[in-house]
Write a protein that holds these residues in place. Structure first.
Motif, short mmCIF file in Angstrom:
data_model
loop_
_atom_site.label_atom_id
_atom_site.label_comp_id
_atom_site.label_asym_id
_atom_site.label_seq_id
_atom_site.Cartn_x
_atom_site.Cartn_y
_atom_site.Cartn_z
N VAL A 232 0.86 -1.18 0.00
CA VAL A 232 0.00 0.00 0.00
C VAL A 232 0.90 1.23 0.00
CG1 VAL A 232 -1.92 -1.18 1.12
CG2 VAL A 232 -0.18 -0.06 2.53
N PRO A 233 0.36 2.42 -0.29
CA PRO A 233 1.21 3.60 -0.42
C PRO A 233 2.09 3.89 0.79
CG PRO A 233 -0.90 4.04 -1.41
CD PRO A 233 -1.02 2.69 -0.75
N THR A 234 1.60 3.64 2.01
CA THR A 234 2.46 3.92 3.16
C THR A 234 3.71 3.03 3.13
OG1 THR A 234 1.03 2.43 4.45
CG2 THR A 234 0.67 4.78 4.70
N MET A 235 3.58 1.82 2.65
CA MET A 235 4.74 0.93 2.54
C MET A 235 5.71 1.43 1.49
SD MET A 235 2.89 -2.81 2.77
CE MET A 235 2.07 -3.36 4.29
N PRO A 472 -4.31 11.40 10.09
CA PRO A 472 -4.99 10.22 10.65
C PRO A 472 -5.17 9.16 9.57
CG PRO A 472 -6.57 11.99 10.27
CD PRO A 472 -5.21 12.57 9.98
N ARG A 473 -4.77 7.91 9.87
CA ARG A 473 -4.88 6.83 8.89
C ARG A 473 -5.50 5.60 9.54
NH1 ARG A 473 -1.64 7.67 4.29
NH2 ARG A 473 -0.20 9.44 4.45
N ASN A 474 -6.11 4.74 8.69
CA ASN A 474 -6.65 3.49 9.18
C ASN A 474 -5.62 2.37 9.03
OD1 ASN A 474 -6.64 2.73 6.47
ND2 ASN A 474 -8.86 2.83 6.23
N ASP A 475 -6.02 1.13 9.28
CA ASP A 475 -5.08 0.00 9.24
C ASP A 475 -4.46 -0.22 7.87
OD1 ASP A 475 -5.35 -0.68 11.92
OD2 ASP A 475 -7.09 -1.96 11.56
N GLY A 477 -3.63 2.21 5.88
CA GLY A 477 -2.86 3.38 5.51
C GLY A 477 -3.65 4.45 4.80
N LYS A 478 -4.96 4.25 4.65
CA LYS A 478 -5.77 5.27 3.99
C LYS A 478 -6.01 6.44 4.95
CE LYS A 478 -8.34 2.11 0.98
NZ LYS A 478 -9.68 1.61 0.58
N ILE A 479 -5.94 7.65 4.41
CA ILE A 479 -6.18 8.84 5.22
C ILE A 479 -7.66 8.93 5.58
CG2 ILE A 479 -6.08 11.36 5.26
CD1 ILE A 479 -3.74 11.12 3.23
N MET A 480 -7.95 9.12 6.84
CA MET A 480 -9.34 9.23 7.31
C MET A 480 -9.73 10.72 7.30
SD MET A 480 -9.51 6.33 10.30
CE MET A 480 -8.26 7.12 11.32
N LYS A 481 -10.25 11.18 6.19
CA LYS A 481 -10.51 12.61 6.03
C LYS A 481 -11.63 13.10 6.95
CE LYS A 481 -8.54 13.32 1.52
NZ LYS A 481 -8.68 13.94 0.18
N ARG A 482 -12.52 12.19 7.32
CA ARG A 482 -13.59 12.63 8.21
C ARG A 482 -13.06 13.01 9.61
NH1 ARG A 482 -18.50 11.51 5.81
NH2 ARG A 482 -18.41 10.00 4.09
N ALA A 483 -11.83 12.57 9.89
CA ALA A 483 -11.22 12.93 11.17
C ALA A 483 -10.47 14.26 11.11
CB ALA A 483 -10.25 11.82 11.62
N LEU A 484 -10.38 14.85 9.91
CA LEU A 484 -9.69 16.12 9.76
C LEU A 484 -10.66 17.25 10.04
CD1 LEU A 484 -7.68 15.41 6.48
CD2 LEU A 484 -6.74 15.65 8.80
N ARG A 485 -10.52 17.82 11.19
CA ARG A 485 -11.38 18.93 11.60
C ARG A 485 -10.52 20.01 12.24
NH1 ARG A 485 -14.19 16.43 8.87
NH2 ARG A 485 -16.27 15.57 9.24
N HIS A 486 -10.86 21.25 11.98
CA HIS A 486 -10.12 22.36 12.59
C HIS A 486 -11.00 23.01 13.65
CE1 HIS A 486 -7.18 25.48 13.07
NE2 HIS A 486 -8.07 26.41 12.79
N ASP A 487 -10.54 22.93 14.89
CA ASP A 487 -11.33 23.50 16.00
C ASP A 487 -11.11 25.02 16.09
OD1 ASP A 487 -12.18 20.94 16.64
OD2 ASP A 487 -10.41 20.59 17.91
#
Length: 487
Positions: A232-235, A472-475, A477-487
């Motif tokens: 996968v890309p992270t590898m 933030p990535r899952n197992d 290596g995909k980026i979890m965009k829903r976790a990208l939030r700016h407070d």
């Protein structure tokens, strides 16, 4: 019904089949241990498999498929709530696990069947195999999706989809029994399990699983005769970063017949770093749980960075507008949603007829939710997910993926993700999330915006830039965009 693994009885008994670390099985040994387990679980209906990266997982899944029993791979890292949902939804009759593996309380009173693979005691003569009364349309696997919009859904994958996908990849990749595959992917999803384990076994070749990915492990196995690498890309990003300090890695990669990346887009700059150091091109393919594999760059085709190649044999692919109207032009610019149709598709979401119906068009095309453009020669370039990566800004439809690749070409950027957020004037504005190479001296926001505008177009420049320590990535290596939030 034709066998998914003709090599279990047709290959020389002494030919290597599986190797995990210092444990291995020949085809004769695999036939014996999987056949004996298949005889035990025949008629079980559906079984869960505790899918650790171990020899026992591969044996358990092969045995289930020999017995005509659907296997439900379980991610050992899943939380109690997710495991509980999967077990309640799939209702397996038993769980197959390596002897000694500690199972979580969520598995409750489910019958446990130990997969005790004693390599030294394995009978080299295959045990009599069960003769299940199953068809090509019967379920082989129930693989649960990531559940980004609710509880994970169980995609029911028929035997037909596994066979046709692996045979199509054999055509595209010139994959034969002489190939030796090395990978270090998890075994609870289709990339690591179907492509990485079942693929070599269907061809009569062999697989060497690293257990845990490392650049040293990749170099060792490719130096020792392995011909293909799946990652996968992270590898591949780690590989690209290690090449300067690990000359043996570059030599080993240069010996490989095929380097394949999937599960997410491989950034262009990593493509280029690997090619520059090794002379090898990484090829990309595109698939998902519900469809297995849809497209790939062919082994005899042009390994063009940033594309996932052309549709595999037997797969129909089209791009459509938001209203479902097909996009006939291959202009490399018009963005549309990918829809696919063919024998590689799943049959249903388990216990979710509503979700199954919604996933298909009335004429049988599966709505992938992925957005792409097609080049004049038919190559597909994915620009992101419809839900998170299609940005409508100033009247334009913009794919986040091409902006991410442009950002990654900047020497001051290590990682990048792009999202959209509401904007009163533009509709949506482009937001960049950047991990800088030097956290103490990150590139200026305006510098990054100008960098993108020069490479792509002014309307594609990010209007907002956030600096992060990591994405933030899952197992996988995909980026979890829903976790990208700016407070």
């Amino acid at each position: 019904m034709s066998s998914l693994f003709p090599a279990l009885t047709g290959a020389p008994a002494g030919r290597p089949a599986l190797r995990f670390g210092d444990r291995s099985l020949t085809y004769g040994e695999l036939g014996a241990v999987s056949g004996a387990l298949a005889a035990r679980i025949g008629g079980a209906g559906r079984v869960a498999v505790w899918a650790t990266p171990a020899l026992e997982t591969a044996v358990a899944v092969v045995a289930a498929l020999q017995a005509g029993v659907a296997a439900v791979p379980l991610n050992p890292k899943s939380g109690e709530k997710e495991l509980g949902h999967i077990l309640s939804d799939s209702a397996p009759s038993a769980v197959l696990a390596a002897a000694g593996d500690e199972l979580p309380a969520a598995l409750g009173d489910l019958e446990r069947i130990d997969v005790d693979v004693d390599v030294r005691a394995a009978d080299p003569l295959p045990a009599p195999l069960p003769d299940p009364q199953v068809s090509d349309e019967d379920p082989a696997l129930v693989v649960y999706t990531s559940g980004t919009t609710g509880p994970p859904k169980g995609a029911v994958i028929p035997r037909r989809a596994i066979a046709t996908t692996l045979d199509a990849l054999a055509d595209a990749w010139q994959w034969t029994a002489d190939d030796v595959l090395v990978h270090g992917l998890p075994l609870f999803h289709v990339h690591g399990l179907v492509l990485g384990i079942l693929g070599p076994l269907r061809r009569g070749g062999s697989v060497r699983h690293l257990g845990r990915f490392s650049t040293q492990g990749v170099a060792r196995e490719l130096t020792d005769g392995a011909t293909m690498l799946f990652g996968v890309p992270t590898m591949y990003h780690r590989i690209a970063g290690a090449l300067a300090e690990e000359p043996e890695l570059a030599k080993a990669l240069g010996r490989a017949r095929l380097l394949v990346s999937g599960s997410a887009a491989l950034p262009v700059h990593d493509h280029e770093r690997i090619t520059s150091a090794t002379g090898q091109r990484v090829i990309e393919r595109y698939g998902m749980t519900e469809t297995l594999m849809n497209t790939s760059v062919r082994a005899d085709g042009e390994a063009r960075a940033g594309t996932v190649g052309v549709p595999l044999p037997g797969v129909e692919l089209r791009l459509v507008e938001e209203d479902g109207a097909p996009i006939p032009s291959y202009d490399g610019e018009t963005v549309g949603e990918i829809q696919v149709r063919g024998p590689n598709l799943f049959t249903e979401y388990l216990n979710r007829p509503d979700a199954t119906t919604a996933a298909f068009t009335p004429d049988g095309w599966f709505r992938t939710g992925d957005m792409a453009v097609r080049d004049p020669d038919g190559y597909v370039r994915i620009v992101g997910r419809k839900a998170t990566d299609l940005i409508k800004s100033g009247g334009y439809k913009i794919g986040a993926g091409e902006i991410e690749n442009a950002l990654l070409e900047h020497p001051g950027v290590r990682e990048a993700a792009v999202t959209g957020e509401p904007d009163a004037d533009l509709g949506e504005r482009i937001v960049a999330w950047v991990v800088p190479e030097d956290p103490q001296s990150p590139p200026a926001d305006e510098e990054l915006a100008d960098h993108v505008a020069r490479r792509l177009a002014p309307h594609k420049r990010p209007r907002v830039v956030h600096h992060l320590a990591a994405l933030p990535r899952n197992d996988m290596g995909k980026i979890m965009k829903r976790a990208l939030r700016h407070d």
